[in-house]
Motif scaffolding. Structure first.
Motif, PDB file in Angstrom:
ATOM      1  N   GLN A 121       0.823  -1.201   0.000  1.00 45.22           N
ATOM      2  CA  GLN A 121       0.000   0.000   0.000  1.00 45.22           C
ATOM      3  C   GLN A 121       0.865   1.263   0.000  1.00 45.22           C
ATOM      4  OE1 GLN A 121      -2.721  -1.049  -1.271  1.00 45.22           O
ATOM      5  NE2 GLN A 121      -4.064   0.105   0.081  1.00 45.22           N
ATOM      6  N   PHE A 122       1.990   1.225   0.695  1.00 47.57           N
ATOM      7  CA  PHE A 122       2.893   2.382   0.702  1.00 47.57           C
ATOM      8  C   PHE A 122       3.447   2.614  -0.702  1.00 47.57           C
ATOM      9  CE2 PHE A 122       7.093   4.405   1.800  1.00 47.57           C
ATOM     10  CZ  PHE A 122       6.564   5.614   2.197  1.00 47.57           C
ATOM     11  N   LYS A 123       3.762   1.540  -1.402  1.00 46.10           N
ATOM     12  CA  LYS A 123       4.242   1.657  -2.784  1.00 46.10           C
ATOM     13  C   LYS A 123       3.144   2.266  -3.669  1.00 46.10           C
ATOM     14  CE  LYS A 123       6.455  -0.995  -6.427  1.00 46.10           C
ATOM     15  NZ  LYS A 123       6.999  -2.299  -6.828  1.00 46.10           N
ATOM     16  N   LYS A 124       1.899   1.800  -3.487  1.00 46.44           N
ATOM     17  CA  LYS A 124       0.771   2.371  -4.242  1.00 46.44           C
ATOM     18  C   LYS A 124       0.606   3.854  -3.917  1.00 46.44           C
ATOM     19  CE  LYS A 124      -2.281  -1.621  -4.719  1.00 46.44           C
ATOM     20  NZ  LYS A 124      -3.585  -2.184  -4.345  1.00 46.44           N
TER      21      LYS A 124
ATOM     22  N   ARG B 102      12.485  11.015  -6.494  1.00 50.82           N
ATOM     23  CA  ARG B 102      12.592  11.384  -5.078  1.00 50.82           C
ATOM     24  C   ARG B 102      11.712  10.508  -4.185  1.00 50.82           C
ATOM     25  NH1 ARG B 102      12.950  17.935  -4.711  1.00 50.82           N
ATOM     26  NH2 ARG B 102      14.546  18.201  -6.295  1.00 50.82           N
ATOM     27  N   LEU B 103      10.764   9.826  -4.780  1.00 51.82           N
ATOM     28  CA  LEU B 103       9.849   8.985  -4.014  1.00 51.82           C
ATOM     29  C   LEU B 103      10.234   7.512  -4.027  1.00 51.82           C
ATOM     30  CD1 LEU B 103       6.435  10.514  -5.145  1.00 51.82           C
ATOM     31  CD2 LEU B 103       7.510  10.746  -2.898  1.00 51.82           C
ATOM     32  N   GLU B 104      10.977   7.085  -5.048  1.00 47.39           N
ATOM     33  CA  GLU B 104      11.254   5.663  -5.243  1.00 47.39           C
ATOM     34  C   GLU B 104      11.765   4.953  -3.999  1.00 47.39           C
ATOM     35  OE1 GLU B 104      13.755   4.803  -8.592  1.00 47.39           O
ATOM     36  OE2 GLU B 104      12.069   4.994  -9.965  1.00 47.39           O
TER      37      GLU B 104
ATOM     38  N   ASP C  21      -7.795   7.375  -2.670  1.00 50.10           N
ATOM     39  CA  ASP C  21      -7.619   6.786  -4.003  1.00 50.10           C
ATOM     40  C   ASP C  21      -7.107   5.351  -3.949  1.00 50.10           C
ATOM     41  OD1 ASP C  21      -8.502   9.113  -5.192  1.00 50.10           O
ATOM     42  OD2 ASP C  21      -6.520   9.755  -5.905  1.00 50.10           O
ATOM     43  N   ILE C  22      -6.330   5.013  -2.917  1.00 43.60           N
ATOM     44  CA  ILE C  22      -5.800   3.650  -2.816  1.00 43.60           C
ATOM     45  C   ILE C  22      -6.640   2.793  -1.860  1.00 43.60           C
ATOM     46  CG2 ILE C  22      -3.465   4.319  -3.485  1.00 43.60           C
ATOM     47  CD1 ILE C  22      -2.669   3.928  -0.473  1.00 43.60           C
TER      48      ILE C  22
END
Length: 103
Positions: free
Chosen positions: A20-23, A44-46, A76-77
């Protein structure tokens, strides 16, 4: 000493599982932000952890809008409960109709 908005955002992001954090980060990168704001670059988020993402949210959007963006991306997720919890804990009760949209 009470928790800051930043503390609550970090706590919220840490509640997400790895998938979920990746989403969240993927949606955040493509989120349609308000005029005058830009998206946080994907690079910067990867590899960013919850603390890094929180810092970037506040840096790019300032606290108030960072909360709104976080709530909308969580929604949204399909993390509505976490979104409502974040929204209320950060003290943004009088914001737009976000809570009504989530219910």
């Amino acid at each position: 000493m009470g928790k800051t908005v930043r503390d609550h955002l970090v706590d919220t992001l840490e509640e997400l599982g790895q998938d979920q954090f990746k989403k969240f980060k993927t949606k955040l990168n493509a989120f349609p932000v308000r005029e005058g704001y830009g998206n946080i670059p994907r690079g910067r988020l990867e590899k960013a952890d919850a603390l890094d993402v929180c810092d970037k949210l506040i840096s790019f959007y300032r606290e108030e809008y960072a909360v709104e963006v976080t709530v909308e991306v969580l929604t949204d997720i399909n993390e509505r409960e976490l979104a409502v919890l974040d929204f209320t804990k950060t003290g943004h009760h009088s914001e737009t109709n976000i809570l009504q949209q989530m219910v």
